[in-house]
Design an enzyme around this catalytic site. Structure first.
Site, PDB file in Angstrom:
ATOM      1  N   ASP A  83      38.868 -27.557 -13.991  1.00  0.00           N
ATOM      2  CA  ASP A  83      38.708 -26.295 -13.278  1.00  0.00           C
ATOM      3  C   ASP A  83      37.452 -25.607 -13.800  1.00  0.00           C
ATOM      4  OD1 ASP A  83      39.055 -23.620 -12.353  1.00  0.00           O
ATOM      5  OD2 ASP A  83      41.187 -24.053 -12.083  1.00  0.00           O
ATOM      6  N   ASN A 124      30.492 -19.873 -15.927  1.00  0.00           N
ATOM      7  CA  ASN A 124      30.593 -21.047 -16.807  1.00  0.00           C
ATOM      8  C   ASN A 124      29.526 -22.086 -16.482  1.00  0.00           C
ATOM      9  OD1 ASN A 124      32.705 -20.236 -18.437  1.00  0.00           O
ATOM     10  ND2 ASN A 124      34.270 -20.988 -17.021  1.00  0.00           N
ATOM     11  N   ARG A 131      22.456 -23.813 -21.405  1.00  0.00           N
ATOM     12  CA  ARG A 131      22.493 -24.601 -22.640  1.00  0.00           C
ATOM     13  C   ARG A 131      21.746 -25.921 -22.499  1.00  0.00           C
ATOM     14  NH1 ARG A 131      25.379 -28.401 -24.743  1.00  0.00           N
ATOM     15  NH2 ARG A 131      26.834 -28.525 -23.023  1.00  0.00           N
ATOM     16  N   TYR A 170      36.513 -14.179  -0.786  1.00  0.00           N
ATOM     17  CA  TYR A 170      35.490 -15.209  -0.611  1.00  0.00           C
ATOM     18  C   TYR A 170      34.099 -14.571  -0.514  1.00  0.00           C
ATOM     19  CZ  TYR A 170      33.179 -19.336   1.422  1.00  0.00           C
ATOM     20  OH  TYR A 170      32.346 -20.402   1.679  1.00  0.00           O
TER      21      TYR A 170
HETATM   22  P1  NAD Z   1      36.105 -27.689   0.289  1.00  0.00           P
HETATM   23  O1  NAD Z   1      37.244 -26.767   0.117  1.00  0.00           O
HETATM   24  O2  NAD Z   1      36.289 -28.924   1.115  1.00  0.00           O
HETATM   25  O3  NAD Z   1      35.540 -28.142  -1.120  1.00  0.00           O
HETATM   26  C1  NAD Z   1      35.555 -27.328  -2.260  1.00  0.00           C
HETATM   27  C2  NAD Z   1      35.881 -28.192  -3.457  1.00  0.00           C
HETATM   28  O4  NAD Z   1      35.917 -27.360  -4.618  1.00  0.00           O
HETATM   29  C3  NAD Z   1      37.262 -28.849  -3.350  1.00  0.00           C
HETATM   30  O5  NAD Z   1      37.176 -30.210  -3.682  1.00  0.00           O
HETATM   31  C4  NAD Z   1      38.110 -28.070  -4.340  1.00  0.00           C
HETATM   32  O6  NAD Z   1      39.172 -28.828  -4.868  1.00  0.00           O
HETATM   33  C5  NAD Z   1      37.074 -27.675  -5.374  1.00  0.00           C
HETATM   34  N1  NAD Z   1      37.471 -26.500  -6.150  1.00  0.00           N
HETATM   35  C6  NAD Z   1      37.947 -25.324  -5.673  1.00  0.00           C
HETATM   36  N2  NAD Z   1      38.189 -24.480  -6.686  1.00  0.00           N
HETATM   37  C7  NAD Z   1      37.849 -25.142  -7.825  1.00  0.00           C
HETATM   38  C8  NAD Z   1      37.866 -24.803  -9.198  1.00  0.00           C
HETATM   39  N3  NAD Z   1      38.290 -23.609  -9.613  1.00  0.00           N
HETATM   40  N4  NAD Z   1      37.447 -25.726 -10.095  1.00  0.00           N
HETATM   41  C9  NAD Z   1      37.023 -26.952  -9.696  1.00  0.00           C
HETATM   42  N5  NAD Z   1      37.002 -27.327  -8.411  1.00  0.00           N
HETATM   43  C10 NAD Z   1      37.398 -26.428  -7.486  1.00  0.00           C
HETATM   44  O7  NAD Z   1      34.891 -26.828   0.861  1.00  0.00           O
HETATM   45  P2  NAD Z   1      33.485 -27.307   1.443  1.00  0.00           P
HETATM   46  O8  NAD Z   1      33.478 -27.027   2.889  1.00  0.00           O
HETATM   47  O9  NAD Z   1      33.168 -28.663   0.965  1.00  0.00           O
HETATM   48  O10 NAD Z   1      32.517 -26.250   0.759  1.00  0.00           O
HETATM   49  C11 NAD Z   1      31.770 -26.568  -0.406  1.00  0.00           C
HETATM   50  C12 NAD Z   1      30.934 -25.378  -0.818  1.00  0.00           C
HETATM   51  O11 NAD Z   1      30.048 -25.018   0.237  1.00  0.00           O
HETATM   52  C13 NAD Z   1      31.758 -24.136  -1.146  1.00  0.00           C
HETATM   53  O12 NAD Z   1      31.186 -23.501  -2.256  1.00  0.00           O
HETATM   54  C14 NAD Z   1      31.611 -23.274   0.077  1.00  0.00           C
HETATM   55  O13 NAD Z   1      31.709 -21.923  -0.236  1.00  0.00           O
HETATM   56  C15 NAD Z   1      30.216 -23.645   0.559  1.00  0.00           C
HETATM   57  N6  NAD Z   1      30.095 -23.439   2.006  1.00  0.00           N
HETATM   58  C16 NAD Z   1      30.626 -24.323   2.893  1.00  0.00           C
HETATM   59  C17 NAD Z   1      30.512 -24.087   4.261  1.00  0.00           C
HETATM   60  C18 NAD Z   1      31.060 -25.031   5.287  1.00  0.00           C
HETATM   61  O14 NAD Z   1      30.862 -24.804   6.493  1.00  0.00           O
HETATM   62  N7  NAD Z   1      31.719 -26.098   4.898  1.00  0.00           N
HETATM   63  C19 NAD Z   1      29.857 -22.926   4.717  1.00  0.00           C
HETATM   64  C20 NAD Z   1      29.357 -22.047   3.772  1.00  0.00           C
HETATM   65  C21 NAD Z   1      29.462 -22.315   2.430  1.00  0.00           C
END
Ligand code: NAD
Length: 352
Positions: A83, A124, A131, A170
């Protein structure tokens, strides 16, 4: 027990997708947080193909354990279940920080956790970048613009976000993540990039995460109604995931570090028009025999209108001038080609 050595010999994996051979000085050790998610897994694929060493850190909060199974055992690949809210010690050259649930259904499941992921998790990872002197890229979002009063949205627009509504965990989480990122850049000299990502779609989206494309495609394939919240006049611009991955890598590898950069498609359409487009593509792919016929007893889907969702932005389209000028990026995939790939993916998934 006597059969044990033979069993091990048979399970040793030797076949993987092909990866480029890089000279040691060109090969980077790259951390992708959230690498098991929808976007992250495609980014990991591309970085692996390019020949880098890739470490994925994912808690599987919204990701899937199978998205990266084709790399497990590859000498360039490592998957860590962890995490980002907990600090981690690693040696890396680049950090793509994607960890954060992205669909409203997933991020509203635990609003406080979503905020902690964006705030403490980003802190983090920035600490790790400081680092190790790694370059850090934050995956921010068009949601920082909230319900925009400027259209299309340039990076200079500060946004119009409800700070305490159901989407605030979010939107405000990402805003604080951006503030932290530039804080570490100014204060500690961390080399940072910020991508503001607009709606993206493609294979490996989760079938039930409530996002526009997955909702419509899955419903059309099942012969269920395509549900639109509101009257369908809200607009969305859709970008195929392979274009996004190209944009993220181009930004990471570019020298442009001054401001966030919008990464999105300007192919704007109303939600109703996307629903109709998906219905018609599913119909065409069925007629061409590329996907299975409608399930027995089902008729072709109809469009159904439901009450509007709170704080759902009425219009979204990026101004991508900066991306074009600084990182020479623009989408290459047409929405139609991307939707066809996505429909074929979900059709295969639902047939399993
Ligand atoms: P997703 O939910 O499929 O993937 C997010 C991943 O992060 C998942 O594998 C989840 O398990 C992991 N995760 C969540 N919380 C965590 C934590 N505390 N520690 C470790 N892992 C953690 O979402 P996505 O669509 O692949 O989006 C990826 C990134 O792109 C995100 O940061 C999202 O905000 C950004 N984003 C995506 C879109 C889109 O259209 N898909 C649009 C804008 C921004």
């Amino acid at each position: 027990v006597r059969d044990w050595p033979a069993a091990v010999a048979f399970t040793t994996r030797t076949t993987f997708p092909p990866v480029k051979k890089l000279a040691p000085q060109q090969r980077k050790r790259i951390l992708v947080t959230g690498g098991a998610g929808f976007v992250g897994s495609h980014l990991v694929d591309r970085l692996m193909f390019l020949g880098h060493d890739v470490v994925v850190l994912d808690s599987f909060f919204s990701g899937n354990k199978t998205t990266l199974s084709h790399w497990v055992g590859h000498p360039n690949f490592e998957l860590i279940r962890g995490d980002v809210v907990e600090p981690i010690l690693l040696e890396v050259d680049q950090i793509y920080h994607l960890a954060c649930p992205a669909s409203p259904k997933a991020y509203q499941r635990n609003a406080v956790k979503t905020l902690k992921t964006s705030f403490i998790g980003t802190q983090n990872m920035l600490g790790l970048a400081k680092r190790t002197k790694a370059r850090f890229l934050l995956s921010s979002t068009s949601e920082v613009y909230g319900s925009p009063t400027v259209h299309p949205q340039p990076e200079t627009y500060w946004g119009n976000v409800n700070p305490n509504g159901p989407r605030a965990c979010y939107d405000e989480g990402k805003r604080v993540a951006e503030a932290l990122t530039y804080g570490y850049a100014r204060q500690d000299g961390v080399d940072v990039r910020v991508a503001r990502i607009f709606n993206c779609f493609g294979p490996r989206m989760s079938a039930d995460d409530g996002r526009l494309v997955s909702n419509f495609v899955v419903a059309a394939l099942r012969g269920e109604p395509l549900q639109i919240y509101g009257d369908g006049s809200a607009t969305r611009s859709l970008m195929f995931v392979h274009d996004l991955v190209t944009g993220l890598i181009s930004l990471m590898d570019s020298s442009y570090a001054d401001t966030p950069v919008n990464i999105g498609s300007s192919d704007e359409g109303t939600v109703l028009s996307w629903a109709e487009a998906i219905l018609s593509l599913v119909r065409d792919l069925r007629a061409a025999g590329q996907i299975s016929p409608l399930p027995a007893g089902k008729r072709e889907s109809v469009i159904e209108f439901l009450p509007e969702v709170v704080d759902d932005p009425p219009r979204r389209r990026p101004d991508t001038t900066l991306a074009r000028e600084t990182i020479a990026w623009e989408p290459k995939w047409t929405v139609q080609a991307g939707l066809e790939e996505t429909i074929r993916y979900f059709a295969a998934l639902l047939a399993e």
